[in-house]
Design a protein around this motif. Sequence first.
Motif, PDB file in Angstrom:
ATOM      1  N   LEU A  25       5.267  -0.015  31.878  1.00  0.00           N
ATOM      2  CA  LEU A  25       5.181   0.299  33.663  1.00  0.00           C
ATOM      3  C   LEU A  25       6.136  -0.016  33.670  1.00  0.00           C
ATOM      4  O   LEU A  25       6.691  -0.887  33.900  1.00  0.00           O
ATOM      5  N   ALA A  26       7.178   0.586  35.164  1.00  0.00           N
ATOM      6  CA  ALA A  26       8.322   0.532  35.276  1.00  0.00           C
ATOM      7  C   ALA A  26       8.120  -0.665  36.579  1.00  0.00           C
ATOM      8  O   ALA A  26       8.706  -1.754  36.190  1.00  0.00           O
ATOM      9  N   ASP A  27       7.738  -1.250  37.287  1.00  0.00           N
ATOM     10  CA  ASP A  27       7.089  -1.864  37.517  1.00  0.00           C
ATOM     11  C   ASP A  27       5.555  -2.371  38.190  1.00  0.00           C
ATOM     12  O   ASP A  27       5.077  -1.514  38.545  1.00  0.00           O
ATOM     13  N   VAL A  28       4.870  -2.660  37.371  1.00  0.00           N
ATOM     14  CA  VAL A  28       3.284  -3.973  37.389  1.00  0.00           C
ATOM     15  C   VAL A  28       3.792  -3.558  38.687  1.00  0.00           C
ATOM     16  O   VAL A  28       2.167  -2.657  39.489  1.00  0.00           O
ATOM     17  N   ALA A  29       3.231  -4.463  40.139  1.00  0.00           N
ATOM     18  CA  ALA A  29       3.026  -4.856  41.145  1.00  0.00           C
ATOM     19  C   ALA A  29       3.100  -3.241  41.885  1.00  0.00           C
ATOM     20  O   ALA A  29       2.260  -3.302  42.339  1.00  0.00           O
TER      21      ALA A  29
END
Length: 303
Positions: free
Chosen positions: A68-72
């Motif tokens: 994922l590029a940005d988990v949050a």
Amino acid sequence: MMQFSVFQTSRRGGRENNEDRMGYCYTRDAALFVLADGMGGHPQGEVAAQLALETISALFQRQAKPMLADVALFLSSALLAAHQQILRYASAHGMADSPRTTLVAAVLQGGSATWVHCGDSRLYWVRADALLARTRDHTYMEVEQLPPGLQPANRHMLFTCLGSPTKPIYDLAGPVPLEQGDRLLLCSDGLWGVLSDDDITRQAAHLPVAQAVPELVESALRKAGSRSDNVTVVALEWETPALRTTSPRVSTDSISDDVFATTIQAGALEGLEDETYEMDDAAIERSIAEINAAIERSAARRR
């Protein structure tokens, strides 16, 4: 690559219908664990829980390539997308009251864990004998704010969930680095409502997850008796790849970039009109077998 042991189970308890749903999915470099507890007092809680799992799983499959590029950002946007899917379902079926569910989801990536939750389904993070963190329920008791006119007996009342008319409130935590032997346990209130945090921590800390989870669930069912709620748990033990163990485990070292594995039953909504529908052990075992077959095919191509 990642390596972890995992175990999941769901028991109906004394309820007529099991509205809990849980599952996990993973690529070579990222894993998603998710649990939803459909809310009684509203129609088709099992639909809300299943929609939440299917929506988040589909978004994970689309975005984890293989990371994922940005988990949050993924967790927060996926939670809101699941909420919108539930509202669309209610609108499409002309429902006066929409199905509703709690949700807790965690992503493992880069040796760290990040999680999100809405409602009172919980995540416990255990290391050795210590409870390092657990989610705080979105109830008036947990936030220590009792609105005027609300009786103390209602302090366990949820003030947010997925599927409600208002935008859900949610909390994000992480990323936190994981160490060898760390355990993450996601559970419905059928477990933590009966067993204390100390009970859950002690059992989760000293037994393999494949043994700890069934024993925790049985303890909760036995203690609650005939009035037991549904009890659902998905738990994992993080393993450092260099430290191999003999426990049954998922290892992604032989998975190619394009493999996506899941135990979340997509398309199961067709069966949800029947109140006796449950995701049974046979369905989970079939899904796990499909995952193993995909891994074997990937490994064969690499050889």
